[in-house]
Design an enzyme around this catalytic site. Structure first.
Site, short mmCIF file in Angstrom:
data_model
loop_
_atom_site.label_atom_id
_atom_site.label_comp_id
_atom_site.label_asym_id
_atom_site.label_seq_id
_atom_site.Cartn_x
_atom_site.Cartn_y
_atom_site.Cartn_z
N ASP A 156 27.70 26.96 15.64
CA ASP A 156 27.38 27.36 17.01
C ASP A 156 27.22 26.08 17.82
OD1 ASP A 156 26.35 28.26 19.41
OD2 ASP A 156 24.44 28.95 18.58
N LYS B 115 29.09 20.52 27.02
CA LYS B 115 29.73 21.84 27.03
C LYS B 115 29.99 22.32 28.46
CE LYS B 115 29.09 26.39 24.84
NZ LYS B 115 28.23 27.14 23.90
N GLU C 251 30.65 33.95 21.11
CA GLU C 251 29.26 33.87 20.65
C GLU C 251 28.58 35.24 20.51
OE1 GLU C 251 28.75 29.40 22.53
OE2 GLU C 251 27.79 31.12 23.52
N ASP D 257 23.35 37.48 25.68
CA ASP D 257 23.33 36.11 25.16
C ASP D 257 23.07 35.12 26.29
OD1 ASP D 257 23.71 33.68 23.96
OD2 ASP D 257 25.69 34.12 23.15
#
Length: 614
Positions: free
Chosen positions: A16, A77, A182, A209
């Site tokens: 992850d 990211k 994810e 999420d």
């Protein structure tokens, strides 16, 4: 390799790769293991720092961030797969202490100082360093070399962001056998539990999420027997805990200026300390209704102290929370699903611990109890490792072997047509892998070529969407307007990566769009160069660690010698031994840049003088 048990076979790890923290898991002893790093922590900060002597990744980088803000990189990211001119990148640059400049083809490049030199890195390179750290963590735990990996990505990542993440994996020396959204990975972790009733044949679950930098909602139908069907996804690749921290920081900066008339913004170290304090306060406010932020000598010798309530935190971020709920409602609408049809609402990501988020979700779902049995920080890596075990073919667990995953594409894909209109070929939330064609005709007499622009997004005007790439189709036979036909074929693989093939129907000539090389994405040669650079940095890190160990061994030797001579009987050589020890201590203070060989030589010399008496 002969099969003698799961541990003898190479297994794909699950990673992850988070905005703020990353996590790695693997299938071992026929179960999923969340792998702790060398600090014993089950998650690792997605942080890379460059200091004079070395490169630090993870906890070491985060721990020194306040003292070295301009050379400590986080939020990679949020840059990956984006252009420098992207409005969100420009906004983020205002709050980042490190420098970002425009590179070739509008790519953002991060600038740091390392070993006295200025270095420039792409977000893919920084992300590859974090992935490399996760790879090393897994290898240390499993006791074997790891090559294959399943990497998770936000469901709402566009094609460029997905490809850039895959490039980062390649630079890290990983073979990315699959990329999985994810929330889908979290749903796999949830779905491993057996159905409560033998009569129950399917469940509709909603995965909420909310992590450090991205937000996703996914609605899935889980069928008995291990089939996972994603019905719809929605999200925001630029919304998460970092944004909540920024609101707190901005509020504190405003309070400091109001009270003392001084601007904190130019002071990068002060801002770094304040950001850490705000992040800590945010976490406390998930448990307590009030906390305080206390920082000594924050700026120009001024101490900063203020109380922060949960109500104030919620007030500052209410528009973000509302955005989350609107996105959720869009996802339900796209899935054509009523709220009452949802069996469980699964919370994933650290930001779902915020009480206001939980209360808003419960209110929307008629005060239904939220599913909290999964660790929100680890669920995504857990699900990725399950998929990795299945794809590696090593698991003896029937639930893992029976796993069937049907995902969707998060954004519509299409081409620009006359009048800058966006014509959709594959609508969003279409199940993948998918292959679909559409016929287009020329828009002018005797037209011999056509520029095809491929976009991804939901806006009617093409330039309001994300340009994935463009290619020139030549060799069209001259003909009146509307006669010559082009077959435009869109193909999306299981990782959500797109290939576009265009065929001139009258001649059969085809042209293929290579998305990976468009918009500044990395070529094969560039990736190979970065792999070599990554190996060089890894070698430098290893040499630095050896030198640190050698200095530590020398200091241990000094300590042991001092301890022994303190208790020894009188010796004519006592003065000489004390002098050599003192000289060695002074040498260490003045020769921190000494080579590994010289450090070893000093230790041998010290031992040769002192050990004669023992």
């Amino acid at each position: 390799m002969e099969k003698r048990g799961d541990d003898y076979l190479p297994a794909a790890i699950g990673i992850d790769l988070g905005t703020t923290y990353s996590c790695v898991a693997a299938w071992k002893y026929d179960r999923i293991e969340i792998i702790p790093n060398n600090q014993g922590n089950r998650t690792t900060p997605s942080c890379v720092a460059f200091i004079d002597e070395a490169r630090l990744i993870g906890d070491g980088a985060k721990n020194q961030a306040t003292m070295n803000p301009v050379n400590t990189i986080f939020d990679a990211k949020r840059l990956i797969g984006r252009t420098f001119s992207d409005s969100k990148v420009q906004d983020d640059m205002k709050s980042w202490p490190f420098k970002v400049i425009e590179g070739p083809a509008d790519t953002p490049k991060i600038v740091v100082s390392y070993k006295g030199k200025t270095k420039k890195f792409l977000a893919e390179e920084i992300s590859s360093m974090i992935l490399g750290k996760m790879k090393e963590t897994a290898e240390s735990y499993l006791g074997k070399v790891v090559k294959d990996a399943v990497i998770t990505i936000p469901a709402y990542f566009n094609n460029s962001q997905r490809q850039a993440t895959k490039d980062a994996g390649a630079i890290a020396g990983l073979n990315i056998i699959s990329m999985i959204n994810e929330p889908t990975a979290a749903a796999i972790a949830y779905g491993l539990e057996p159905f409560k009733s033998t009569k129950e044949k399917k469940k509709n679950v909603l995965v909420f999420d909310l992590g450090g930098g991205t937000f996703d909602v996914s609605i899935l139908t889980i069928l008995k027997g291990g089939r996972f069907e994603v019905k719809a996804v929605a999200g925001d690749t630029h919304l998460g805990g970092e944004d909540f921290d920024n609101r707190m920081v901005d509020h504190c900066v405003g309070e400091f200026k109001r009270k003392w008339g001084k601007d904190l913004i130019p002071n990068k170290k002060a801002l770094g300390r304040l950001r850490c304090a705000c992040e800590k306060a945010k976490r406390i406010l998930s448990c307590d209704t009030q906390t305080s932020i206390e920082l000594d000598c924050l700026h120009e010798g001024i101490d900063f102290s203020m109380k922060f309530s949960r109500a104030k935190f919620e007030e500052l971020n209410m528009d973000y929370f509302d955005r989350c709920m609107k996105t959720l409602e869009t996802c339900l609408s796209d899935a054509k699903m009523e709220i009452s049809w949802v069996s469980d609402v699964i919370l994933v990501g650290g930001s779902t611990r915020i009480p206001k988020i939980q209360s808003m979700l419960q209110k929307l779902f008629y005060w239904k109890e939220l599913y909290k049995s999964l660790n929100p920080d680890e669920a995504v890596a857990y699900g990725a490792a399950v998929l990795g075990a299945k794809l590696s073919g090593i698991s003896s667990d029937q639930r893992c072997r029976d796993l069937v995953l049907l995902d969707v594409t998060p954004l519509s894909l299409g081409v620009e047509t006359q009048g800058e209109r966006f014509d959709v070929v594959i609508p969003r939330n279409t199940q993948i892998p998918m292959k679909k064609s559409k016929i287009y005709v020329t828009c002018a007499d005797n037209q011999t070529f056509e520029d095809i622009k491929v976009y991804q997004g939901e806006r009617a005007r093409s330039k309001d969407n994300h340009l994935l790439g463009m290619l020139k189709v030549s060799g069209i036979p001259p003909a009146p307007k509307g006669v010559a036909k082009l077959d435009v074929c869109f193909e999306i693989d299981a990782n959500g990566i797109l290939t576009v093939t265009i065929q001139i129907l009258s001649t059969g000539k085809t042209t293929k769009l290579r998305i990976t090389n468009e918009n500044g994405r990395l070529s094969k040669e560039e990736i190979e160069k970065m792999i070599k650079d990554a190996d060089k940095y890894k070698h430098e890190d290893e040499e630095y660690n050896k030198k640190v160990s050698a200095f530590n061994a020398l200091e241990d030797c000094i300590y042991n010698m001092k301890k022994k001579i303190k208790n020894m009987a009188y010796s004519v050589r006592l003065n000489e031994m004390e002098r050599v020890i003192a000289d060695t201590i002074k040498w260490i203070e003045n020769h921190q840049d000494a080579s590994l060989d010289k450090v070893h030589a000093m230790k041998e010399y010290l031992e040769s003088i002192c050990m004669r008496e023992f």
